[in-house]
Design an enzyme around this catalytic site. Structure first.
Site, PDB file in Angstrom:
ATOM      1  CE  LYS A 115      36.518  34.803  34.172  1.00  0.00           C
ATOM      2  NZ  LYS A 115      36.745  36.040  34.597  1.00  0.00           N
ATOM      3  CE  LYS A 197      42.309  32.797  38.236  1.00  0.00           C
ATOM      4  NZ  LYS A 197      42.442  34.029  37.620  1.00  0.00           N
ATOM      5  CE  LYS A 200      39.113  40.395  40.882  1.00  0.00           C
ATOM      6  NZ  LYS A 200      39.237  39.857  39.575  1.00  0.00           N
TER       7      LYS A 200
HETATM    8  N1  AQP Z   1      45.344  33.094  41.882  1.00  0.00           N
HETATM    9  C1  AQP Z   1      46.170  33.798  41.332  1.00  0.00           C
HETATM   10  N2  AQP Z   1      47.402  33.865  41.482  1.00  0.00           N
HETATM   11  C2  AQP Z   1      48.216  34.746  41.091  1.00  0.00           C
HETATM   12  N3  AQP Z   1      47.770  35.826  40.222  1.00  0.00           N
HETATM   13  C3  AQP Z   1      46.485  36.123  40.043  1.00  0.00           C
HETATM   14  N4  AQP Z   1      45.638  36.971  39.461  1.00  0.00           N
HETATM   15  C4  AQP Z   1      44.224  36.624  39.586  1.00  0.00           C
HETATM   16  N5  AQP Z   1      44.289  35.577  40.221  1.00  0.00           N
HETATM   17  C5  AQP Z   1      45.514  35.139  40.646  1.00  0.00           C
HETATM   18  C6  AQP Z   1      46.202  38.075  38.907  1.00  0.00           C
HETATM   19  O1  AQP Z   1      45.628  39.233  39.222  1.00  0.00           O
HETATM   20  C7  AQP Z   1      45.434  40.257  38.117  1.00  0.00           C
HETATM   21  C8  AQP Z   1      43.926  41.006  38.150  1.00  0.00           C
HETATM   22  O2  AQP Z   1      43.210  39.690  37.595  1.00  0.00           O
HETATM   23  P1  AQP Z   1      41.861  40.382  37.025  1.00  0.00           P
HETATM   24  O3  AQP Z   1      41.021  40.619  38.041  1.00  0.00           O
HETATM   25  O4  AQP Z   1      42.209  40.709  35.947  1.00  0.00           O
HETATM   26  O5  AQP Z   1      41.248  38.895  36.713  1.00  0.00           O
HETATM   27  P2  AQP Z   1      41.404  37.346  36.629  1.00  0.00           P
HETATM   28  O6  AQP Z   1      42.709  37.019  36.270  1.00  0.00           O
HETATM   29  O7  AQP Z   1      40.466  36.454  35.911  1.00  0.00           O
HETATM   30  O8  AQP Z   1      41.195  37.138  38.315  1.00  0.00           O
HETATM   31  P3  AQP Z   1      40.159  36.543  39.242  1.00  0.00           P
HETATM   32  O9  AQP Z   1      40.419  36.664  40.650  1.00  0.00           O
HETATM   33  O10 AQP Z   1      40.339  34.995  38.691  1.00  0.00           O
HETATM   34  O11 AQP Z   1      38.525  37.295  38.679  1.00  0.00           O
HETATM   35  P4  AQP Z   1      37.506  36.644  38.329  1.00  0.00           P
HETATM   36  O12 AQP Z   1      37.221  35.442  39.381  1.00  0.00           O
HETATM   37  O13 AQP Z   1      36.538  37.658  38.133  1.00  0.00           O
HETATM   38  O14 AQP Z   1      38.061  35.861  36.912  1.00  0.00           O
HETATM   39  C9  AQP Z   1      45.770  39.446  36.919  1.00  0.00           C
HETATM   40  O15 AQP Z   1      47.291  39.984  36.820  1.00  0.00           O
HETATM   41  C10 AQP Z   1      45.765  38.272  37.361  1.00  0.00           C
HETATM   42  O16 AQP Z   1      47.140  37.596  36.693  1.00  0.00           O
END
Ligand code: AQP
Length: 333
Positions: A115, A197, A200
């Site tokens: 990040k 990965k 969002k």
């Molecule tokens: N690509 C993924 N595959 C499997 N699990 C995923 N998670 C996120 N992306 C994947 C799981 O979703 C839960 C919530 O995630 P989060 O909102 O706490 O943050 P994150 O892991 O940082 O998810 P994002 O989508 O990548 O958000 P941004 O883009 O804002 O950083 C967690 O249990 C995560 O493991």
């Protein structure tokens, strides 16, 4: 563990529209825990501001994430569903835990490295101490298990280290949690770059399938998904694109990778991609329908936010007060 009851805790950031990665890696698995555990599911809005957010959008997505929790089968009667910023104990415990977390530990966190590379103009202290706030979320509720996608495993492991360190100095304070990674859906990859990965906050909307995408959009995105050279539907390390699609198809249909290989033997990528799109759209349709109904009831969502925060605060206050007493903070009631 609260009394005799084991606790499950997890959260999702309202930092963007939720993806099928969030759904398969986390949300879809949450309801399994309601029978056996005392469950807390949080919309972690304080985590989301480690990256700049547009206030009106953050607010909207906070409502949407709560509505999605319910649409994914989380019954508010059986689960504590709440918003992080409405329970002040999270930030209070995070400060304390900061004093029990080492700079070197935080520097090793993969998500911080990713990040800070992505947001080079805003490498704020919150981005660095994000895992400490997450440890506070988890430890406040004396959590036994944390269902997460594999990307969050490192943070839960750090949370264990923090809890163990604190318990060594002040015995019997925190339950030491265990991450639970569902085998299926542990890491859904980007459709544009299957070595990355699916996230969002990805700027390329075609790399990501959102839970709320309509049927045509879902099918179109899968049709455009990057695949590998060759034409065989087979899971392999040198075929990350097709392996990712097979994994998604497997999650939505319950078929094993071997069954999928047999089903699509001799068929080109095009037909397979269409099948993945259709299976995804079919599986998400009832979630989307339930989501729309929940979201339309704004008063109901707000009542739940209030009730959930009250429920969560009851447990959070107990842990925080125990911690503060052990640390030597004056407590006058
Ligand atoms: N690509 C993924 N595959 C499997 N699990 C995923 N998670 C996120 N992306 C994947 C799981 O979703 C839960 C919530 O995630 P989060 O909102 O706490 O943050 P994150 O892991 O940082 O998810 P994002 O989508 O990548 O958000 P941004 O883009 O804002 O950083 C967690 O249990 C995560 O493991």
């Amino acid at each position: 563990m609260f009394g005799e009851q084991k606790v499950s805790y997890s959260g999702v950031q309202p930092s963007g529209n939720l993806t099928i990665g969030n759904y398969l890696g986390a949300l879809r698995n949450f309801s399994e825990y309601s029978q056996q555990y005392k469950t807390f599911y949080c919309v972690v809005d304080q985590h989301a501001i480690t990256v700049r957010q547009v206030p009106a959008e953050l607010r909207r997505r906070t409502y949407e994430t709560l509505a999605l929790y319910m649409a994914c089968g989380l019954d508010p009667e059986k689960n504590t569903l709440y918003v992080q910023s409405m329970v002040r104990e999270h930030a209070s415990l995070a400060w304390i835990l900061n004093c029990f977390t080492m700079f070197g530990e935080l520097s090793r966190m993969t998500q911080f490295k990713d990040k800070s590379a992505k947001h080079a103009d805003n490498i704020n202290a919150g981005l660095f101490t994000y895992p400490v706030l997450m440890a506070s979320d988890i430890l406040l509720y004396q959590t036994d298990v944390v269902p997460v996608g594999i990307d969050q495993k490192q943070h839960v492991e750090l949370c264990r280290d923090i809890a163990e360190r604190f318990n060594q100095i002040y015995p019997d304070t925190f339950t030491v949690p265990t991450p639970v990674i569902s085998k299926q859906g542990m890491k859904i990859m980007s459709l544009a770059d299957p070595t990355k990965k699916m996230s969002k906050s990805d700027e390329n909307v075609n790399a990501v399938v959102y839970i709320l995408d309509d049927r045509d959009t879902i099918i179109r995105k899968f049709k455009r998904a990057v695949t590998d050279s060759g034409s065989e539907v087979r899971a392999a390390d040198d075929k990350p694109g097709i392996t990712n699609l097979m994994n998604i198809y497997s999650c939505f249909t319950g078929k094993s990778l071997e069954e999928i290989e047999r089903e699509f033997a001799g068929v080109g990528y095009g037909e397979f991609k269409l099948a993945v799109g259709e299976a995804t759209a079919d599986a998400l349709a009832p979630v989307q329908e339930e989501f729309r109904q929940r979201l339309a009831d704004k008063a109901g969502l707000e009542a739940q936010m209030k009730r959930g925060a009250e429920e969560a605060s009851y447990y959070a206050r107990r842990t925080l007060s125990k911690v503060e007493k052990k640390l030597g903070f004056v407590q006058i009631r």
